[in-house]
Design a protein around this motif. Structure first.
Motif, PDB file in Angstrom:
ATOM      1  N   UNK A  50       0.976  -1.357   0.007  1.00 54.77           N
ATOM      2  CA  UNK A  50       0.132  -0.168  -0.083  1.00 54.77           C
ATOM      3  C   UNK A  50       0.935   1.079  -0.024  1.00 54.77           C
ATOM      4  N   UNK A  52       3.930   1.633  -1.237  1.00 51.47           N
ATOM      5  CA  UNK A  52       4.704   1.838  -2.573  1.00 51.47           C
ATOM      6  C   UNK A  52       3.752   2.338  -3.360  1.00 51.47           C
ATOM      7  N   UNK A  53       2.572   1.893  -3.350  1.00 52.10           N
ATOM      8  CA  UNK A  53       1.325   2.397  -4.281  1.00 52.10           C
ATOM      9  C   UNK A  53       1.135   3.899  -4.135  1.00 52.10           C
ATOM     10  N   UNK A  54       0.992   4.216  -2.793  1.00 54.12           N
ATOM     11  CA  UNK A  54       0.694   5.584  -2.441  1.00 54.12           C
ATOM     12  C   UNK A  54       1.836   6.352  -2.859  1.00 54.12           C
ATOM     13  N   UNK A  56       3.827   6.039  -5.266  1.00 54.76           N
ATOM     14  CA  UNK A  56       3.759   6.110  -6.660  1.00 54.76           C
ATOM     15  C   UNK A  56       2.725   7.251  -7.170  1.00 54.76           C
ATOM     16  N   UNK A  57       1.650   7.165  -6.384  1.00 58.19           N
ATOM     17  CA  UNK A  57       0.473   8.054  -6.700  1.00 58.19           C
ATOM     18  C   UNK A  57       0.898   9.458  -6.449  1.00 58.19           C
TER      19      UNK A  57
END
Lengths: 90, 320
Positions: A50, A52-54, A56-57
């Protein structure tokens, strides 16, 4: 050419995991960059993904974990270095 | 004003929550998530003043269901009870990260790789008491690349799925009929968590099957939610494998090891040989010296096969 400085990436990481640090009783300002977030029990696998994806965002940097998993990306310092390098390669 | 309940965990559930709350015609009235481990969704709930409940409370009937028009289920392992689904006839949607009816159940993205698929799909379907059996509202295909791992495909499957959920949300908000189509349940395959826990490699499989078996379990640097591919020589403990490559002809019966002084030794398999590119013991990547130490003592120079829980394609399938 990197668009984000290491300090900016680190600040984003620390902000994203602030609730986890708080739960672990770690002050964000006192976070040791060598602390392994996974092995240290700060994040589990789900929470790490989570994060990592945040990240990226927030940054727009595509983070292919398979491409950087030989680096110590469990630590904040290692992750920041790896993501900064990815940003420079983009 | 359309009111939604969201059931789900993690970043992908949060993206759906953000989409629902971003529209002035909608209201997210409650989120059910695993509050024991969840922060992303919990933080969203707190920041946006959305009622938050622990997901398992839905199962146990410990909480009264808020009044809502739609229920969305995203990246959740909670199986909703019939009494909850009865509140949302044709208005409860599940985002499933595999094509239906062929890939129902759990960890299906890993099975897609293991089964040699080159395309896969995310599916939104109506929820009913059966697991992933409801009529299909929308689906969207995406490729499986040779370099994909279990983790990369998991991310793509939900990334595509969340995009698809946005499209369905637009239809709902525009009062367009969703036109669900029933599944052909004769083609249904149900994959259970327990079907995917054995990571020991069967060297009688083909090179392609072994390459796919290994990469499907690769969640580096995280732990796979199911199995991790491994071999277990006589000495030195279990070696987890994260990447193997096809490497030409076999040099002996399946399991025969070769090129022992290499950074990436060879093992013969059913139709050729594979090279062990990334093997780790207790998290540490093995060097040529390590490989030699571990593999040279194998009796007869062969790794044992594995007959009882073969990871062969189409194994571990079950029908409803």
């Amino acid at each position: 050419m990197s668009r984000w400085t290491s300090s900016e990436i680190r600040a984003a990481v620390v902000d994203i995991i602030a609730p986890d640090l708080n739960r672990a009783g770690i002050a964000a300002a006192a976070l040791d960059d060598k602390l392994d977030l996974l092995e240290g029990g700060i994040l589990d696998s789900f929470a790490y993904l989570d994060m990592i994806m945040a990240l990226e965002q927030r940054t727009g940097i595509s983070i292919d974990l398979a491409a950087i998993d030989d680096q110590p990306i469990g630590t904040v310092g290692g992750l920041v270095r790896a993501v900064h390098e990815l940003d420079g390669e983009a | 004003m359309k009111r939604f309940i969201l059931v789900g965990d993690g970043y992908f559930a949060r993206r759906v929550a953000e989409a629902v709350t971003a529209d002035p015609q909608t209201r997210l009235v409650a989120i059910f998530t695993d509050t024991g481990r969840e922060n992303t969704v919990s933080a969203f709930s707190e920041a946006n003043d959305v009622l938050l409940h622990n997901g398992p409370e839905l199962l146990q009937g410990e909480v009264a269901l808020p009044v809502a028009d739609w229920l969305l289920n995203v990246n959740s392992t909670v199986i909703l009870p019939e009494r909850v689904l009865a509140e949302f006839p044709d208005r409860a949607l599940n985002l499933h990260n595999g094509p239906l009816p062929e890939y129902a159940g759990r960890h299906v993205h890993q099975w897609g790789i293991r089964n040699g698929e080159t395309t896969f799909a995310s599916t939104i379907h109506l929820m009913e008491p059966g697991v992933d059996t409801g009529a299909i509202v929308a689906s969207r295909q995406y490729p499986i690349y040779d370099g994909d791992t279990g983790l990369s495909l998991f991310r793509r499957s939900f990334d595509v799925g969340v995009g698809l959920m946005m499209v369905v949300l637009e239809q709902i908000l525009a009062d367009k009929a969703l036109a669900p189509r029933p599944q052909d349940l004769a083609r249904r395959r149900l994959y259970r968590h327990a079907d995917a826990l054995d990571g020991r490699i069967d060297w009688r499989l083909t090179t392609r099957e072994i390459v796919d078996f290994v990469r499907a379990s690769n969640y580096r640097p995280l732990r796979s939610p199911t199995y991790t591919a491994y071999l277990e020589p006589e000495v030195g403990g279990r070696i987890e494998l994260f990447r193997v490559e096809a490497a030409g002809d076999a040099h002996g019966p399946p399991g025969t090891v070769g090129d022992l002084f290499s950074e990436a030794p060879l093992v013969s398999c059913g139709d050729g040989a594979v090279r062990l590119v990334d093997g780790r013991c207790e998290g540490r990547r093995l060097t040529a010296e390590d490989w030699n130490d571990y593999l040279r003592a194998i009796p007869g120079g062969r790794l044992s096969g594995h007959a009882s829980a073969s990871p062969s394609r189409a194994a571990a399938l079950s029908r409803p």
